[in-house]
Design a protein around this motif. Sequence first.
Motif, PDB file in Angstrom:
ATOM      1  N   GLY A  80     -18.394   6.867   8.647  1.00  0.00           N
ATOM      2  CA  GLY A  80     -18.912   5.895   8.727  1.00  0.00           C
ATOM      3  C   GLY A  80     -18.443   4.896   7.592  1.00  0.00           C
ATOM      4  O   GLY A  80     -18.506   5.455   6.389  1.00  0.00           O
ATOM      5  N   GLY A  81     -18.276   3.465   7.926  1.00  0.00           N
ATOM      6  CA  GLY A  81     -18.105   2.796   6.456  1.00  0.00           C
ATOM      7  C   GLY A  81     -16.824   1.802   6.948  1.00  0.00           C
ATOM      8  O   GLY A  81     -16.401   1.774   7.960  1.00  0.00           O
ATOM      9  N   VAL A  82     -16.488   1.275   6.050  1.00  0.00           N
ATOM     10  CA  VAL A  82     -15.273   0.143   6.171  1.00  0.00           C
ATOM     11  C   VAL A  82     -14.076   0.615   5.131  1.00  0.00           C
ATOM     12  O   VAL A  82     -14.382   0.906   4.131  1.00  0.00           O
ATOM     13  CB  VAL A  82     -15.720  -1.207   5.654  1.00  0.00           C
ATOM     14  CG1 VAL A  82     -14.520  -2.198   5.974  1.00  0.00           C
ATOM     15  CG2 VAL A  82     -16.786  -1.654   6.692  1.00  0.00           C
ATOM     16  N   VAL A  83     -12.925   0.809   5.795  1.00  0.00           N
ATOM     17  CA  VAL A  83     -11.694   1.227   5.110  1.00  0.00           C
ATOM     18  C   VAL A  83     -10.992   0.018   5.413  1.00  0.00           C
ATOM     19  O   VAL A  83     -10.584  -0.600   6.335  1.00  0.00           O
ATOM     20  CB  VAL A  83     -10.919   2.441   5.621  1.00  0.00           C
ATOM     21  CG1 VAL A  83      -9.830   2.747   4.891  1.00  0.00           C
ATOM     22  CG2 VAL A  83     -12.008   3.529   5.460  1.00  0.00           C
ATOM     23  N   ASN A  84     -10.570  -0.795   4.012  1.00  0.00           N
ATOM     24  CA  ASN A  84      -9.653  -1.937   4.067  1.00  0.00           C
ATOM     25  C   ASN A  84      -8.388  -1.686   3.264  1.00  0.00           C
ATOM     26  O   ASN A  84      -8.460  -1.399   2.302  1.00  0.00           O
ATOM     27  CB  ASN A  84     -10.232  -3.258   3.271  1.00  0.00           C
ATOM     28  CG  ASN A  84      -9.679  -4.430   3.656  1.00  0.00           C
ATOM     29  OD1 ASN A  84      -8.915  -4.689   4.329  1.00  0.00           O
ATOM     30  ND2 ASN A  84     -10.279  -5.447   2.913  1.00  0.00           N
ATOM     31  N   PHE A  85      -7.308  -1.903   4.030  1.00  0.00           N
ATOM     32  CA  PHE A  85      -5.985  -2.127   3.105  1.00  0.00           C
ATOM     33  C   PHE A  85      -5.533  -3.309   3.232  1.00  0.00           C
ATOM     34  O   PHE A  85      -5.656  -4.213   4.082  1.00  0.00           O
ATOM     35  CB  PHE A  85      -5.143  -1.237   3.901  1.00  0.00           C
ATOM     36  CG  PHE A  85      -5.681   0.328   4.152  1.00  0.00           C
ATOM     37  CD1 PHE A  85      -5.499   1.225   2.986  1.00  0.00           C
ATOM     38  CD2 PHE A  85      -6.141   0.780   5.371  1.00  0.00           C
ATOM     39  CE1 PHE A  85      -5.894   2.693   3.083  1.00  0.00           C
ATOM     40  CE2 PHE A  85      -6.681   2.066   5.471  1.00  0.00           C
ATOM     41  CZ  PHE A  85      -6.652   2.878   4.464  1.00  0.00           C
ATOM     42  N   VAL A 124       0.905  -1.088   0.055  1.00  0.00           N
ATOM     43  CA  VAL A 124      -0.029  -0.154   0.047  1.00  0.00           C
ATOM     44  C   VAL A 124       0.898   1.221   0.108  1.00  0.00           C
ATOM     45  O   VAL A 124       1.722   1.546   0.803  1.00  0.00           O
ATOM     46  CB  VAL A 124      -1.038  -0.011   1.301  1.00  0.00           C
ATOM     47  CG1 VAL A 124      -1.884   1.239   1.185  1.00  0.00           C
ATOM     48  CG2 VAL A 124      -1.873  -1.242   1.270  1.00  0.00           C
ATOM     49  N   GLY A 125       0.688   2.122  -1.019  1.00  0.00           N
ATOM     50  CA  GLY A 125       1.458   3.323  -1.229  1.00  0.00           C
ATOM     51  C   GLY A 125       1.088   4.531  -0.149  1.00  0.00           C
ATOM     52  O   GLY A 125       0.292   3.960   0.801  1.00  0.00           O
ATOM     53  N   PRO A 126       1.381   5.715  -0.325  1.00  0.00           N
ATOM     54  CA  PRO A 126       0.891   6.631   0.538  1.00  0.00           C
ATOM     55  C   PRO A 126      -0.605   6.934   0.446  1.00  0.00           C
ATOM     56  O   PRO A 126      -1.417   6.719  -0.591  1.00  0.00           O
ATOM     57  CB  PRO A 126       1.712   8.084  -0.136  1.00  0.00           C
ATOM     58  CG  PRO A 126       2.653   7.452  -1.010  1.00  0.00           C
ATOM     59  CD  PRO A 126       2.254   6.225  -1.591  1.00  0.00           C
ATOM     60  N   ILE A 127      -1.234   7.336   1.432  1.00  0.00           N
ATOM     61  CA  ILE A 127      -2.757   7.402   1.896  1.00  0.00           C
ATOM     62  C   ILE A 127      -2.826   8.594   2.450  1.00  0.00           C
ATOM     63  O   ILE A 127      -2.231   9.244   3.352  1.00  0.00           O
ATOM     64  CB  ILE A 127      -3.138   6.132   2.766  1.00  0.00           C
ATOM     65  CG1 ILE A 127      -2.907   5.092   1.803  1.00  0.00           C
ATOM     66  CG2 ILE A 127      -4.646   6.463   3.041  1.00  0.00           C
ATOM     67  CD1 ILE A 127      -3.012   3.716   2.724  1.00  0.00           C
ATOM     68  N   SER A 128      -4.129   9.344   1.945  1.00  0.00           N
ATOM     69  CA  SER A 128      -4.444  10.521   2.608  1.00  0.00           C
ATOM     70  C   SER A 128      -5.996  10.534   2.970  1.00  0.00           C
ATOM     71  O   SER A 128      -6.807  10.670   1.795  1.00  0.00           O
ATOM     72  CB  SER A 128      -4.210  11.960   1.777  1.00  0.00           C
ATOM     73  OG  SER A 128      -4.854  13.232   2.285  1.00  0.00           O
TER      74      SER A 128
END
Length: 72
Positions: free
Chosen positions: A15-20, A5-9
Amino acid sequence: MPAIVGPISINSVGGGVVNFGDSFYLSPKSTSKTNAGSGALNTGNWIVCNNGLSSTNPFDPDVNDQNVTANA
């Protein structure tokens, strides 16, 4: 299998799901529909938006767009 996974902003989470990385099972638990004009929902760090005449038609003849029934 590992994921790179590269740079993230992330500026905001409402609300919700963030998956890396790898995922086995992702399923939406809610749906919604939004009507907005041209350039109204742009997000980012640098936005240049040149719009002429914009018109949004909120009429939707479909009864169901995204069904969530029988969704584990």
